[in-house]
Design a protein around this motif. Structure first.
Motif, PDB file in Angstrom:
ATOM      1  N   LYS A 137       2.677  -4.246  -9.735  1.00 29.03           N
ATOM      2  CA  LYS A 137       2.087  -4.033 -11.055  1.00 29.03           C
ATOM      3  C   LYS A 137       0.890  -3.097 -10.982  1.00 29.03           C
ATOM      4  O   LYS A 137       0.618  -2.335 -11.903  1.00 29.03           O
ATOM      5  CB  LYS A 137       1.667  -5.378 -11.660  1.00 29.03           C
ATOM      6  N   GLU A 138       0.162  -3.164  -9.853  1.00 30.96           N
ATOM      7  CA  GLU A 138      -1.016  -2.305  -9.673  1.00 30.96           C
ATOM      8  C   GLU A 138      -0.683  -1.032  -8.914  1.00 30.96           C
ATOM      9  O   GLU A 138      -1.277   0.013  -9.150  1.00 30.96           O
ATOM     10  CB  GLU A 138      -2.116  -3.082  -8.943  1.00 30.96           C
ATOM     11  N   TYR A 139       0.271  -1.128  -7.973  1.00 27.41           N
ATOM     12  CA  TYR A 139       0.626   0.034  -7.152  1.00 27.41           C
ATOM     13  C   TYR A 139       2.107   0.367  -7.374  1.00 27.41           C
ATOM     14  O   TYR A 139       2.961   0.168  -6.499  1.00 27.41           O
ATOM     15  CB  TYR A 139       0.369  -0.263  -5.673  1.00 27.41           C
ATOM     16  N   GLN A 140       2.407   0.886  -8.553  1.00 29.38           N
ATOM     17  CA  GLN A 140       3.802   1.153  -8.916  1.00 29.38           C
ATOM     18  C   GLN A 140       4.449   2.223  -8.041  1.00 29.38           C
ATOM     19  O   GLN A 140       5.653   2.200  -7.814  1.00 29.38           O
ATOM     20  CB  GLN A 140       3.876   1.579 -10.389  1.00 29.38           C
ATOM     21  N   ASP A 141       3.646   3.180  -7.578  1.00 27.82           N
ATOM     22  CA  ASP A 141       4.201   4.305  -6.800  1.00 27.82           C
ATOM     23  C   ASP A 141       4.055   4.116  -5.290  1.00 27.82           C
ATOM     24  O   ASP A 141       4.297   5.055  -4.527  1.00 27.82           O
ATOM     25  CB  ASP A 141       3.512   5.604  -7.220  1.00 27.82           C
ATOM     26  N   ALA A 142       3.652   2.941  -4.864  1.00 25.45           N
ATOM     27  CA  ALA A 142       3.436   2.703  -3.428  1.00 25.45           C
ATOM     28  C   ALA A 142       4.755   2.735  -2.671  1.00 25.45           C
ATOM     29  O   ALA A 142       5.786   2.249  -3.150  1.00 25.45           O
ATOM     30  CB  ALA A 142       2.745   1.369  -3.219  1.00 25.45           C
ATOM     31  N   HIS A 143       4.690   3.313  -1.486  1.00 25.66           N
ATOM     32  CA  HIS A 143       5.846   3.304  -0.577  1.00 25.66           C
ATOM     33  C   HIS A 143       5.632   2.160   0.422  1.00 25.66           C
ATOM     34  O   HIS A 143       4.664   2.160   1.188  1.00 25.66           O
ATOM     35  CB  HIS A 143       5.953   4.637   0.167  1.00 25.66           C
ATOM     36  N   ILE A 144       6.532   1.190   0.400  1.00 27.13           N
ATOM     37  CA  ILE A 144       6.349  -0.033   1.191  1.00 27.13           C
ATOM     38  C   ILE A 144       7.454  -0.139   2.238  1.00 27.13           C
ATOM     39  O   ILE A 144       8.643  -0.029   1.920  1.00 27.13           O
ATOM     40  CB  ILE A 144       6.365  -1.279   0.283  1.00 27.13           C
ATOM     41  N   LYS A 145       7.046  -0.345   3.486  1.00 33.18           N
ATOM     42  CA  LYS A 145       8.002  -0.544   4.576  1.00 33.18           C
ATOM     43  C   LYS A 145       7.914  -1.987   5.044  1.00 33.18           C
ATOM     44  O   LYS A 145       6.822  -2.483   5.350  1.00 33.18           O
ATOM     45  CB  LYS A 145       7.686   0.386   5.753  1.00 33.18           C
ATOM     46  N   LEU A 146       9.044  -2.662   5.106  1.00 35.66           N
ATOM     47  CA  LEU A 146       9.127  -4.037   5.603  1.00 35.66           C
ATOM     48  C   LEU A 146       9.934  -4.017   6.892  1.00 35.66           C
ATOM     49  O   LEU A 146      11.130  -3.706   6.880  1.00 35.66           O
ATOM     50  CB  LEU A 146       9.786  -4.947   4.563  1.00 35.66           C
ATOM     51  N   LEU A 147       9.284  -4.327   7.998  1.00 40.10           N
ATOM     52  CA  LEU A 147       9.931  -4.275   9.313  1.00 40.10           C
ATOM     53  C   LEU A 147      10.004  -5.675   9.899  1.00 40.10           C
ATOM     54  O   LEU A 147       9.013  -6.408   9.895  1.00 40.10           O
ATOM     55  CB  LEU A 147       9.140  -3.357  10.255  1.00 40.10           C
ATOM     56  N   GLU A 148      11.159  -6.043  10.402  1.00 35.64           N
ATOM     57  CA  GLU A 148      11.302  -7.347  11.037  1.00 35.64           C
ATOM     58  C   GLU A 148      10.782  -7.255  12.465  1.00 35.64           C
ATOM     59  O   GLU A 148      11.366  -6.587  13.318  1.00 35.64           O
ATOM     60  CB  GLU A 148      12.768  -7.775  11.033  1.00 35.64           C
ATOM     61  N   ILE A 149       9.653  -7.914  12.727  1.00 37.19           N
ATOM     62  CA  ILE A 149       9.019  -7.893  14.048  1.00 37.19           C
ATOM     63  C   ILE A 149       8.800  -9.337  14.462  1.00 37.19           C
ATOM     64  O   ILE A 149       8.026 -10.058  13.832  1.00 37.19           O
ATOM     65  CB  ILE A 149       7.682  -7.122  14.012  1.00 37.19           C
ATOM     66  N   LEU A 150       9.469  -9.774  15.520  1.00 41.99           N
ATOM     67  CA  LEU A 150       9.571 -11.204  15.783  1.00 41.99           C
ATOM     68  C   LEU A 150       8.815 -11.687  17.019  1.00 41.99           C
ATOM     69  O   LEU A 150       8.088 -12.670  16.951  1.00 41.99           O
ATOM     70  CB  LEU A 150      11.059 -11.597  15.905  1.00 41.99           C
ATOM     71  N   SER A 151       8.985 -11.049  18.165  1.00 42.35           N
ATOM     72  CA  SER A 151       8.423 -11.580  19.405  1.00 42.35           C
ATOM     73  C   SER A 151       6.926 -11.327  19.502  1.00 42.35           C
ATOM     74  O   SER A 151       6.381 -10.439  18.837  1.00 42.35           O
ATOM     75  CB  SER A 151       9.119 -10.972  20.622  1.00 42.35           C
ATOM     76  N   LEU A 152       6.247 -12.095  20.348  1.00 47.39           N
ATOM     77  CA  LEU A 152       4.807 -11.954  20.545  1.00 47.39           C
ATOM     78  C   LEU A 152       4.449 -10.550  21.001  1.00 47.39           C
ATOM     79  O   LEU A 152       3.535  -9.912  20.463  1.00 47.39           O
ATOM     80  CB  LEU A 152       4.325 -12.980  21.568  1.00 47.39           C
ATOM     81  N   THR A 153       5.176 -10.043  21.987  1.00 49.95           N
ATOM     82  CA  THR A 153       4.906  -8.709  22.531  1.00 49.95           C
ATOM     83  C   THR A 153       5.050  -7.642  21.458  1.00 49.95           C
ATOM     84  O   THR A 153       4.211  -6.742  21.330  1.00 49.95           O
ATOM     85  CB  THR A 153       5.853  -8.394  23.703  1.00 49.95           C
ATOM     86  N   ASP A 154       6.110  -7.749  20.654  1.00 46.95           N
ATOM     87  CA  ASP A 154       6.368  -6.738  19.629  1.00 46.95           C
ATOM     88  C   ASP A 154       5.318  -6.779  18.526  1.00 46.95           C
ATOM     89  O   ASP A 154       4.911  -5.730  18.002  1.00 46.95           O
ATOM     90  CB  ASP A 154       7.769  -6.931  19.035  1.00 46.95           C
ATOM     91  N   VAL A 155       4.876  -7.986  18.151  1.00 46.03           N
ATOM     92  CA  VAL A 155       3.856  -8.111  17.103  1.00 46.03           C
ATOM     93  C   VAL A 155       2.545  -7.488  17.577  1.00 46.03           C
ATOM     94  O   VAL A 155       1.923  -6.685  16.866  1.00 46.03           O
ATOM     95  CB  VAL A 155       3.636  -9.589  16.712  1.00 46.03           C
ATOM     96  N   GLU A 156       2.104  -7.843  18.789  1.00 47.52           N
ATOM     97  CA  GLU A 156       0.848  -7.298  19.316  1.00 47.52           C
ATOM     98  C   GLU A 156       0.934  -5.783  19.465  1.00 47.52           C
ATOM     99  O   GLU A 156      -0.019  -5.067  19.117  1.00 47.52           O
ATOM    100  CB  GLU A 156       0.514  -7.951  20.652  1.00 47.52           C
ATOM    101  N   LYS A 157       2.043  -5.300  19.970  1.00 45.55           N
ATOM    102  CA  LYS A 157       2.205  -3.857  20.168  1.00 45.55           C
ATOM    103  C   LYS A 157       2.180  -3.116  18.840  1.00 45.55           C
ATOM    104  O   LYS A 157       1.534  -2.072  18.703  1.00 45.55           O
ATOM    105  CB  LYS A 157       3.521  -3.581  20.904  1.00 45.55           C
TER     106      LYS A 157
END
Length: 294
Positions: A114-134
């Motif tokens: 509603k506030e950021y109608q033109d925002a480009h949003i990326k949703l990435l599935e990041i699961l493991s501890l190593t991948d999240v920290e990296k």
């Protein structure tokens, strides 16, 4: 300590030789050697041991490399962010997600848009501890929604909610008519569980250990979707977050609550402490906090 010298030092460590580093940096080897010597004199420590055959980074050098790399990453990110803000405005948001967050993230995004109608949003599935920290420390994402227990001084973690873990049984299972299960009911079952490096695995194994039971693990997976598909085929049972399955209607498996206070997990909002977070990111964080306070 000159910024240029830190760039030289990081490049030498990553390229492993002065020759390759000089080529990458487009400077002469004598200039590069002189710069590193000046850096060592300034900090009063030997950072690189040199001999005729190889280059060895000292323990002090490894510490400087880790911290300098963070600084360079941050500098590069802020530089790019300032250029992007000048050209486009604050229109990007990249979020790392766990699977079970899909029950609430779309609700936040609907309000956010509603506030950021033109925002480009990326949703990435990041699961493991190593991948999240990296992903966080390399600035690949602005923030993470994770159940990983991040023991990292550079990362801020805000607990947002707790979720129960439930058992998923195949059709025709001898426990399918039970209203509620105990861990002891599952002790002889073929188990499907997350592989090592996933916090949910640790949470499940901790609960079993507290009950003095060793689960019979036959399948190790990365995604709950895979675990549920294996259950449907009658290959075993699994334990997943309740929020992952409670809003699904599936006639091929049964969802059962487990009467054990240890079978739960915490979910966090995590982001890099020393990183510039544009207003669009701070807005999303605020919406998440407000959502779970309600």
């Amino acid at each position: 300590m000159e910024f240029r010298h830190l760039v030289y030092f990081v490049t030498i460590v990553e390229q492993s030789t002065y020759t390759r580093a000089a080529t990458v940096l487009h400077v002469s080897q004598p200039s590069l050697s002189a710069a590193i010597k000046k850096l060592e004199n300034e900090v009063g420590l030997t950072l690189i041991k040199r001999n005729t055959r190889s280059l060895e980074v000292t323990s002090e050098g490894k510490i400087l490399y880790q911290e300098a790399k963070k600084l360079l990453n941050h500098y590069q990110h802020v530089s790019k962010e300032m250029i992007r803000l000048k050209e486009q405005g604050p229109l990007e948001l990249t979020i790392g997600l766990i699977e079970s967050s899909n029950f609430w993230v779309p609700k936040i995004l609907k309000q956010f848009q509603k506030e950021y109608q033109d925002a480009h949003i990326k949703l990435l599935e990041i699961l493991s501890l190593t991948d999240v920290e990296k992903a966080l420390t390399n600035f690949d994402i602005h923030l993470a929604i994770t159940n990983q227990n991040l023991n990292n001084d550079a990362i801020e973690t805000l607990p947002i909610y707790e979720e129960k873990l439930v058992a998923v049984l195949p059709q025709g299972h001898n426990l399918q008519d039970y209203t509620e299960l105990t861990i002891y009911d599952l002790k002889d079952e073929t188990f499907i569980i997350c592989k090592e490096g996933f916090q949910t695995r640790e949470d499940i194994l901790y609960a079993f250990a507290k009950s003095g039971i060793q689960p019979m693990i036959q399948f190790e997976i990365e995604r709950f979707e895979t675990a549920c598909r294996l259950v449907i085929e009658g290959l075993g049972i699994t334990v997943v977050p309740e929020n992952y399955v409670k809003n699904t209607v599936h006639s091929d498996y049964h969802i059962k609550h487990i009467n054990d206070s240890h079978l739960s997990r915490s979910v966090y909002l995590a982001y890099e402490k020393n990183r510039y977070l544009p207003p669009i990111v701070l807005k999303f964080i605020g919406l998440v906090e407000e959502f779970f306070k309600q």
